[in-house]
Design a protein around this motif. Structure first.
Motif, PDB file in Angstrom:
ATOM      1  N   TRP A 150       9.585   2.582  -9.669  1.00  0.00           N
ATOM      2  CA  TRP A 150      10.607   1.769 -10.339  1.00  0.00           C
ATOM      3  C   TRP A 150      11.013   2.452 -11.631  1.00  0.00           C
ATOM      4  O   TRP A 150      10.241   2.592 -12.565  1.00  0.00           O
ATOM      5  N   VAL A 151      12.275   2.896 -11.695  1.00  0.00           N
ATOM      6  CA  VAL A 151      12.758   3.685 -12.813  1.00  0.00           C
ATOM      7  C   VAL A 151      13.300   2.770 -13.902  1.00  0.00           C
ATOM      8  O   VAL A 151      14.037   1.826 -13.627  1.00  0.00           O
ATOM      9  N   TYR A 152      12.951   3.050 -15.130  1.00  0.00           N
ATOM     10  CA  TYR A 152      13.382   2.234 -16.274  1.00  0.00           C
ATOM     11  C   TYR A 152      14.871   2.393 -16.547  1.00  0.00           C
ATOM     12  O   TYR A 152      15.531   1.494 -16.997  1.00  0.00           O
ATOM     13  N   GLY A 153      15.412   3.531 -16.307  1.00  0.00           N
ATOM     14  CA  GLY A 153      16.826   3.773 -16.566  1.00  0.00           C
ATOM     15  C   GLY A 153      17.110   5.250 -16.514  1.00  0.00           C
ATOM     16  O   GLY A 153      16.237   6.045 -16.221  1.00  0.00           O
TER      17      GLY A 153
ATOM     18  N   LEU B 201       6.876   8.668 -17.643  1.00  0.00           N
ATOM     19  CA  LEU B 201       5.516   9.153 -17.868  1.00  0.00           C
ATOM     20  C   LEU B 201       4.474   8.090 -17.512  1.00  0.00           C
ATOM     21  O   LEU B 201       3.352   8.413 -17.117  1.00  0.00           O
ATOM     22  N   TYR B 202       4.851   6.813 -17.671  1.00  0.00           N
ATOM     23  CA  TYR B 202       3.938   5.726 -17.318  1.00  0.00           C
ATOM     24  C   TYR B 202       3.753   5.606 -15.808  1.00  0.00           C
ATOM     25  O   TYR B 202       2.687   5.192 -15.342  1.00  0.00           O
ATOM     26  N   GLU B 203       4.794   5.914 -15.047  1.00  0.00           N
ATOM     27  CA  GLU B 203       4.806   5.619 -13.613  1.00  0.00           C
ATOM     28  C   GLU B 203       3.602   6.160 -12.853  1.00  0.00           C
ATOM     29  O   GLU B 203       2.980   5.429 -12.084  1.00  0.00           O
ATOM     30  N   PRO B 204       3.212   7.444 -13.041  1.00  0.00           N
ATOM     31  CA  PRO B 204       2.033   7.915 -12.300  1.00  0.00           C
ATOM     32  C   PRO B 204       0.752   7.189 -12.689  1.00  0.00           C
ATOM     33  O   PRO B 204      -0.156   7.022 -11.872  1.00  0.00           O
ATOM     34  N   LEU B 205       0.680   6.734 -13.956  1.00  0.00           N
ATOM     35  CA  LEU B 205      -0.503   5.974 -14.382  1.00  0.00           C
ATOM     36  C   LEU B 205      -0.534   4.618 -13.691  1.00  0.00           C
ATOM     37  O   LEU B 205      -1.596   4.153 -13.248  1.00  0.00           O
TER      38      LEU B 205
ATOM     39  N   SER C 107       0.842   3.944 -10.831  1.00  0.00           N
ATOM     40  CA  SER C 107       0.563   4.191  -9.408  1.00  0.00           C
ATOM     41  C   SER C 107      -0.938   4.395  -9.185  1.00  0.00           C
ATOM     42  O   SER C 107      -1.506   3.860  -8.238  1.00  0.00           O
ATOM     43  N   LYS C 108      -1.563   5.170 -10.068  1.00  0.00           N
ATOM     44  CA  LYS C 108      -3.009   5.402  -9.966  1.00  0.00           C
ATOM     45  C   LYS C 108      -3.770   4.092 -10.144  1.00  0.00           C
ATOM     46  O   LYS C 108      -4.736   3.815  -9.415  1.00  0.00           O
ATOM     47  N   ARG C 109      -3.334   3.284 -11.089  1.00  0.00           N
ATOM     48  CA  ARG C 109      -3.976   1.988 -11.312  1.00  0.00           C
ATOM     49  C   ARG C 109      -3.890   1.125 -10.062  1.00  0.00           C
ATOM     50  O   ARG C 109      -4.881   0.509  -9.650  1.00  0.00           O
ATOM     51  N   SER C 110      -2.706   1.083  -9.458  1.00  0.00           N
ATOM     52  CA  SER C 110      -2.520   0.279  -8.250  1.00  0.00           C
ATOM     53  C   SER C 110      -3.412   0.746  -7.115  1.00  0.00           C
ATOM     54  O   SER C 110      -3.980  -0.058  -6.372  1.00  0.00           O
ATOM     55  N   GLU C 111      -3.550   2.065  -6.970  1.00  0.00           N
ATOM     56  CA  GLU C 111      -4.384   2.610  -5.894  1.00  0.00           C
ATOM     57  C   GLU C 111      -5.847   2.231  -6.079  1.00  0.00           C
ATOM     58  O   GLU C 111      -6.552   1.934  -5.111  1.00  0.00           O
ATOM     59  N   ILE C 112      -6.308   2.218  -7.319  1.00  0.00           N
ATOM     60  CA  ILE C 112      -7.703   1.844  -7.588  1.00  0.00           C
ATOM     61  C   ILE C 112      -7.900   0.344  -7.395  1.00  0.00           C
ATOM     62  O   ILE C 112      -8.873  -0.103  -6.777  1.00  0.00           O
ATOM     63  N   VAL C 113      -6.974  -0.455  -7.917  1.00  0.00           N
ATOM     64  CA  VAL C 113      -7.079  -1.912  -7.804  1.00  0.00           C
ATOM     65  C   VAL C 113      -7.109  -2.355  -6.345  1.00  0.00           C
ATOM     66  O   VAL C 113      -7.882  -3.242  -5.961  1.00  0.00           O
ATOM     67  N   THR C 114      -6.263  -1.746  -5.518  1.00  0.00           N
ATOM     68  CA  THR C 114      -6.169  -2.150  -4.109  1.00  0.00           C
ATOM     69  C   THR C 114      -7.174  -1.444  -3.217  1.00  0.00           C
ATOM     70  O   THR C 114      -7.273  -1.741  -2.022  1.00  0.00           O
TER      71      THR C 114
END
Length: 324
Positions: A4-7, A80-84, A86-93
């Motif tokens: 999801w792109v901020y702009g 720059l936040y996006e990969p972080l 994504s990594k968070r989501s992968e760990i949470v799920t």
């Protein structure tokens, strides 16, 4: 996984010029509305005010440039936040495992083999005072299936969208629920309207309504209980926001004030999710993050007792209402 792109990473020269001109036009319009104030001033005072207005004009030009640069800077860091995220989501799920934990795990035979971080988003939201008021006890089982929350900026119309991704669950068919805020002016900000996803509830699983059974009155020939539905408080009402009436639809002042209050509350919830929960989710999950006016008390069981009370339907009260 969706990104999801901020702009846009930067504005074009045309867009920058348009933004600066828009701000100038807005200021000129405000000045035109208040010429009567200027004309009422004594000549010397008027001259001083004119100098102050010139200073203000220079400030506003700088502010317009700041907004342009801020937009580009926010877009840069959102990427720059996006990969972080994504990594968070992968760990949470549980899609990926963290270092030091082998497949099969170190669980004893008595321990469940859980993937990821169970109830991560549910507990992160419950530890926020604003969201805790919206989450009812009966909502919690459904929110345990929430696997990720993201947000993105939208440009046409201006605003932002919050995206809730769910695992397959027994409550509704949707795998994604969204809430979109359309803004008249993003920098103030001024909310025009909000649009939510229509939830496809499975039969008997709707959390925004409760089913009531009422016994027929004594002496009635019909002995079958009367089935009624009633709207009830639920976090999932967030996806059915207050509706703004059409321009040609007249509403009284009390209704307008009530609608404004509802829209402000709805926007507060959306802003809290976007600005606090999404960027600092693990701190809310652990309880480390706190609102400035929040005393840190974790939600107690009786915070949600109202739901249990709602399930106790008072038939006598309902009969009294019907008799009236």
């Amino acid at each position: 996984m969706a990104s999801w792109v901020y702009g846009d990473s930067q504005l074009t020269p045309e867009q920058k010029a348009e933004l600066v001109m828009s701000l100038k036009n807005k200021l000129e319009g405000l000045v035109a509305q208040h010429t009567d104030v200027l004309e009422s001033l004594a000549p010397k005072v008027r001259k001083r005010v004119d100098v102050l207005r010139a200073i203000q004009s220079k400030h506003d030009e700088l502010e317009a440039k700041f907004i342009v640069e801020r937009t580009a800077l926010e877009a840069k860091y959102q990427k720059l936040y996006e990969p972080l995220y994504s990594k968070r989501s992968e760990i949470v799920t549980g899609v990926v495992e963290v270092d030091g934990i082998t497949k099969g795990g170190d669980e004893t035979p008595a321990e469940p083999k859980e993937k990821g971080v169970p109830d991560f988003w549910l507990n992160a939201m419950k530890n926020n005072e604003i969201l805790a008021e919206e989450i009812q006890k009966r909502d919690e089982e459904a929110l345990k299936y929430l696997k990720n929350i993201e947000w993105c900026r939208i440009d046409d119309p201006k605003g932002f969208k919050i995206v809730f991704s769910f695992d397959t669950n027994p409550f509704f068919k949707n795998s994604v629920l969204t809430k979109t805020y359309h803004m008249i002016d993003e920098d103030d900000p001024i909310l025009e309207k909000a649009i939510g996803t229509e939830i496809e509830w499975y039969p008997g699983k709707c959390l925004t309504q409760r089913v009531l059974q009422k016994k027929p009155k004594k002496g009635s020939k019909d002995t079958k209980p009367i089935i009624m539905t009633q709207d009830c408080k639920s976090f999932f009402n967030f996806f059915n926001p207050p509706q703004v009436p059409d321009d040609d639809e007249e509403i009284d002042e009390d209704t307008a004030v009530q609608l404004q209050d509802q829209m402000e509350q709805d926007y507060d919830i959306g802003s809290t999710i976007r600005e606090k929960i999404i960027p600092h989710a693990v701190s809310w999950f652990t309880g480390e993050a706190q609102d400035e006016d929040y005393d840190g008390t974790i939600l107690e069981d009786d915070e949600n007792n109202s739901d249990d009370e709602e399930d106790d339907y008072d038939e006598d009260d309902e009969e009294d209402e019907e008799d009236e």
